[in-house]
Design a protein around this motif. Structure first.
Motif, PDB file in Angstrom:
ATOM      1  N   ASP A 214      35.845  32.303  30.538  1.00  0.00           N
ATOM      2  CA  ASP A 214      34.692  32.956  29.917  1.00  0.00           C
ATOM      3  C   ASP A 214      34.895  33.040  28.405  1.00  0.00           C
ATOM      4  O   ASP A 214      33.964  32.852  27.627  1.00  0.00           O
ATOM      5  CB  ASP A 214      34.544  34.361  30.520  1.00  0.00           C
ATOM      6  CG  ASP A 214      33.324  35.102  30.011  1.00  0.00           C
ATOM      7  OD1 ASP A 214      32.273  34.467  29.813  1.00  0.00           O
ATOM      8  OD2 ASP A 214      33.422  36.327  29.824  1.00  0.00           O
TER       9      ASP A 214
ATOM     10  N   HIS B 177      36.477  40.599  34.507  1.00  0.00           N
ATOM     11  CA  HIS B 177      36.449  39.435  33.618  1.00  0.00           C
ATOM     12  C   HIS B 177      36.312  39.808  32.144  1.00  0.00           C
ATOM     13  O   HIS B 177      36.600  38.992  31.283  1.00  0.00           O
ATOM     14  CB  HIS B 177      35.364  38.425  34.042  1.00  0.00           C
ATOM     15  CG  HIS B 177      33.975  38.737  33.580  1.00  0.00           C
ATOM     16  ND1 HIS B 177      33.068  39.425  34.340  1.00  0.00           N
ATOM     17  CD2 HIS B 177      33.324  38.449  32.422  1.00  0.00           C
ATOM     18  CE1 HIS B 177      31.928  39.529  33.689  1.00  0.00           C
ATOM     19  NE2 HIS B 177      32.055  38.958  32.508  1.00  0.00           N
ATOM     20  N   THR B 178      35.883  41.015  31.844  1.00  0.00           N
ATOM     21  CA  THR B 178      35.718  41.404  30.438  1.00  0.00           C
ATOM     22  C   THR B 178      36.916  42.179  29.901  1.00  0.00           C
ATOM     23  O   THR B 178      37.346  41.959  28.773  1.00  0.00           O
ATOM     24  CB  THR B 178      34.443  42.256  30.253  1.00  0.00           C
ATOM     25  OG1 THR B 178      33.378  41.589  30.905  1.00  0.00           O
ATOM     26  CG2 THR B 178      34.090  42.418  28.794  1.00  0.00           C
TER      27      THR B 178
ATOM     28  N   HIS C 192      29.858  35.521  37.587  1.00  0.00           N
ATOM     29  CA  HIS C 192      30.579  36.526  36.797  1.00  0.00           C
ATOM     30  C   HIS C 192      29.665  37.385  35.930  1.00  0.00           C
ATOM     31  O   HIS C 192      29.971  38.538  35.661  1.00  0.00           O
ATOM     32  CB  HIS C 192      31.707  35.886  35.957  1.00  0.00           C
ATOM     33  CG  HIS C 192      31.254  35.259  34.680  1.00  0.00           C
ATOM     34  ND1 HIS C 192      30.604  34.052  34.628  1.00  0.00           N
ATOM     35  CD2 HIS C 192      31.345  35.671  33.389  1.00  0.00           C
ATOM     36  CE1 HIS C 192      30.319  33.758  33.373  1.00  0.00           C
ATOM     37  NE2 HIS C 192      30.764  34.720  32.604  1.00  0.00           N
ATOM     38  N   ASP C 193      28.532  36.827  35.505  1.00  0.00           N
ATOM     39  CA  ASP C 193      27.599  37.591  34.665  1.00  0.00           C
ATOM     40  C   ASP C 193      26.297  37.916  35.404  1.00  0.00           C
ATOM     41  O   ASP C 193      25.283  38.193  34.758  1.00  0.00           O
ATOM     42  CB  ASP C 193      27.266  36.786  33.393  1.00  0.00           C
ATOM     43  CG  ASP C 193      28.330  36.916  32.312  1.00  0.00           C
ATOM     44  OD1 ASP C 193      29.110  37.895  32.346  1.00  0.00           O
ATOM     45  OD2 ASP C 193      28.379  36.046  31.420  1.00  0.00           O
TER      46      ASP C 193
ATOM     47  N   HIS D 138      28.452  45.330  32.355  1.00  0.00           N
ATOM     48  CA  HIS D 138      27.951  44.260  33.214  1.00  0.00           C
ATOM     49  C   HIS D 138      29.023  43.681  34.147  1.00  0.00           C
ATOM     50  O   HIS D 138      28.677  43.077  35.155  1.00  0.00           O
ATOM     51  CB  HIS D 138      27.342  43.133  32.371  1.00  0.00           C
ATOM     52  CG  HIS D 138      28.350  42.193  31.796  1.00  0.00           C
ATOM     53  ND1 HIS D 138      29.063  42.480  30.665  1.00  0.00           N
ATOM     54  CD2 HIS D 138      28.804  40.992  32.236  1.00  0.00           C
ATOM     55  CE1 HIS D 138      29.891  41.481  30.414  1.00  0.00           C
ATOM     56  NE2 HIS D 138      29.759  40.566  31.349  1.00  0.00           N
TER      57      HIS D 138
HETATM   58 FE   FE2 Z   1      30.567  38.659  31.050  1.00  0.00          FE
END
Ligand code: FE2
Ligand code: FE2
Length: 190
Positions: A127, A109-110, A49-50, A83
């Motif tokens: 997260d 996801h953010t 995810h990151d 990101h």
């Molecule tokens: Fe993230």
């Protein structure tokens, strides 16, 4: 996990963020059991995810340009947001992920988005609440997630939106849409 993925991730995002990803997996696996979501997809989405969270801002902008990510005013005001879509691109083109469900969970996801799938919700909230997170309000979100994932995401978004307002930052319309959407389904459920 393949050694190659681990090595590439540690090289690109550093050991700290890699370990963060492992903690996100840990939370997500519990939520997958509760909400009956595919563990393999959640594992891969959380692991990567990151994957595009380059520490150096120039690197972040350079890679975004390379993958044709449109940097709108909201993203430029809050570069932390960049990101997530970048990680989805890198997951696809560098790590060979072709599953759209996984890529979408990484991409949003953010911010979240309207009509989130359970997989997207699990990656988002895992997260946010992984055990090393310690910001104000995180325990309330943690306590809620096992009973009602939608309410826990609304609470997480409320915290984030409040934080952004206090910092005079722009708010992503995706987050507002996601929150409205979740609120509507919570109200309908009664
Ligand atoms: Fe993230
Ligand atoms: Fe993360």
């Amino acid at each position: 996990m393949e050694d190659r993925i681990r090595e590439d991730l540690v090289r690109d995002i550093g050991i700290k963020r890699f370990e963060h990803s492992l903690r996100v997996i840990e939370v997500a696996m519990k939520l997958c059991d509760i909400y009956k979501v595919d563990r393999d997809k959640a594992y891969m989405a959380c692991l990567l995810h990151d994957c595009g969270k380059f520490q150096d801002e120039n690197n972040l902008l350079k890679h975004s340009h390379k993958f044709d990510i449109i940097l709108d005013e909201v993203m430029m005001d809050n570069k932390e947001l960049i990101h997530a879509p970048l990680s989805a691109k890198i997951a696809e083109y560098r790590y060979g992920i072709d599953d759209r469900d996984i890529l979408s969970a990484i991409c949003y996801h953010t911010t979240g988005k309207e009509d989130m799938t359970l997989l997207e919700k699990i990656v988002f909230i895992s997260d946010y609440i992984e055990p090393a997170r310690s910001f104000p309000g995180v325990d309330e979100v943690r306590n809620l997630v096992y009973r009602d994932i939608d309410r826990s995401i609304v609470l997480a978004m409320d915290n984030t939106i409040g934080f952004l307002i206090s910092r005079n930052k722009l708010i992503s319309d995706r987050t507002v849409n996601a929150r409205n959407d979740l609120m509507i389904s919570i109200k309908r459920r009664g």
